[in-house]
Write a protein that holds these residues in place. Structure first.
Motif, mmCIF file in Angstrom:
data_model
loop_
_atom_site.group_PDB
_atom_site.id
_atom_site.type_symbol
_atom_site.label_atom_id
_atom_site.label_comp_id
_atom_site.label_asym_id
_atom_site.label_seq_id
_atom_site.Cartn_x
_atom_site.Cartn_y
_atom_site.Cartn_z
ATOM 1 N N CYS A 168 0.902 -1.222 0.277
ATOM 2 C CA CYS A 168 0.143 -0.198 0.119
ATOM 3 C C CYS A 168 0.921 1.181 -0.075
ATOM 4 N N ALA A 172 1.017 4.044 -2.768
ATOM 5 C CA ALA A 172 0.902 5.481 -2.530
ATOM 6 C C ALA A 172 1.923 6.385 -2.818
ATOM 7 N N LYS A 176 1.732 9.476 -5.450
ATOM 8 C CA LYS A 176 2.159 10.824 -5.039
ATOM 9 C C LYS A 176 3.190 11.361 -5.938
ATOM 10 N N ASN A 202 -9.339 -0.947 -1.219
ATOM 11 C CA ASN A 202 -8.731 0.319 -0.549
ATOM 12 C C ASN A 202 -9.112 0.216 0.903
ATOM 13 N N TYR A 204 -7.410 0.736 3.518
ATOM 14 C CA TYR A 204 -7.079 2.084 4.222
ATOM 15 C C TYR A 204 -7.565 3.385 3.815
ATOM 16 N N TRP A 206 -6.639 4.947 1.241
ATOM 17 C CA TRP A 206 -5.557 5.830 0.762
ATOM 18 C C TRP A 206 -5.785 6.165 -0.873
ATOM 19 N N ILE A 217 -4.059 9.079 -5.147
ATOM 20 C CA ILE A 217 -3.888 9.148 -3.800
ATOM 21 C C ILE A 217 -4.873 10.324 -3.131
ATOM 22 N N THR A 218 -5.358 9.627 -2.043
ATOM 23 C CA THR A 218 -6.386 10.620 -1.160
ATOM 24 C C THR A 218 -5.636 11.466 -0.107
ATOM 25 N N GLN A 220 -6.015 11.228 2.926
ATOM 26 C CA GLN A 220 -5.817 10.262 4.006
ATOM 27 C C GLN A 220 -4.544 9.553 3.659
ATOM 28 N N GLY A 221 -4.128 9.329 2.439
ATOM 29 C CA GLY A 221 -2.948 8.581 2.034
ATOM 30 C C GLY A 221 -1.739 9.378 2.027
ATOM 31 N N ALA A 224 -0.502 9.518 5.593
ATOM 32 C CA ALA A 224 -0.109 8.167 6.018
ATOM 33 C C ALA A 224 1.603 8.512 6.175
#
Length: 239
Positions: A168, A172, A176, A202, A204, A206, A217-218, A220-221, A224
């Motif tokens: 993950c 991510a 990014k 999905n 997590y 993210w 990527i969110t 939240q991601g 992280a």
């Protein structure tokens, strides 16, 4: 009802155990040279240790009796706990692993009785390992999926950095750096065969699908990274 809450002593186990083997034609003797019960029939020698609970001391005592005979039982009152619980499945496995036998004694108002739950016998360790090949394979895959050792052995109630979480973080890091990507493009960057499943589930939160087969990527991601700085730094160097 079986196994009343009445306080029992180890001697209460003796008569039901004696009756069981006597009915099978054995001669039964109590307290012989530190052995709780000795059972004989022709050349067959059986030793039984009586205890109120199945514990380490009982198991040690029983394995010492295996110096005398390979027919060693431990006898305890039948537990009131669910015997299909993980605890009892593990205890049954340990008894078999030690090549011991197990007897449960049930106490009833009219008549108490003993029953053999496990008979002493050879434990085939090679066969056991063969049956556990899938577990070994999964263990090796988990190690192969990790880039390093990010967990402290023996940790309790702490988060484990698994191969799945590393995947993950790898995904991510790619999103990014490069923005919107497809699972195919991510796999080409080395994120692994489980990339599509990770993005789809999905777990997590993210990742977000912005159109068919395209992910980003969110927030939240992105956040992280603060939780796993070392791993993000490692994978950001790769991408």
């Amino acid at each position: 009802m079986a196994n009343k809450s009445k306080k029992r002593d180890e001697v209460d186990l003796y008569e039901p155990v004696k009756m069981y083997f006597t009915e099978l034609g054995y001669a039964v003797y109590g307290e012989v040279k530190d052995c709780d019960v000795v059972v004989l029939k022709e050349n067959e020698l059986i030793i039984i240790e009586l205890k109120l609970t199945l514990n380490l001391a009982l198991l040690i005592q029983a394995t010492k009796r295996q110096r005398i005979t390979d027919q060693v039982f431990i006898a305890i009152p039948k537990p009131t706990a669910h015997l299909r619980s993980q605890k009892w499945r593990d205890l049954f496995y340990l008894v078999r692993r030690l090549e011991l036998g197990l007897i449960f004694v049930t106490f009833e108002e009219e008549k108490s009785f003993a029953e053999i739950i496990i008979s002493p016998g050879f434990f085939d360790r090679k066969k056991s390992m063969q049956l556990s090949k899938k577990r070994k394979s999964n263990l090796m895959k988990e190690i192969e999926g990790r880039s390093g050792d990010f967990n402290m052995g023996g940790s309790y109630q702490t988060e484990i950095i698994s191969a799945y979480k590393e995947s993950c973080i790898h995904i991510a890091s790619c999103l990014k750096r490069h923005g919107q990507l497809s699972p195919k493009a991510l796999k080409e960057m080395g994120t692994g065969d489980k990339t599509s499943a990770i993005l789809s589930k999905n777990y997590y939160g993210w990742f977000e699908r912005v159109e068919r087969g395209i992910y980003v990527i969110t927030e939240q991601g992105l956040a992280a990274k603060e939780l796993y700085p070392k791993l993000f730094a490692y994978y950001e160097k790769l991408v």
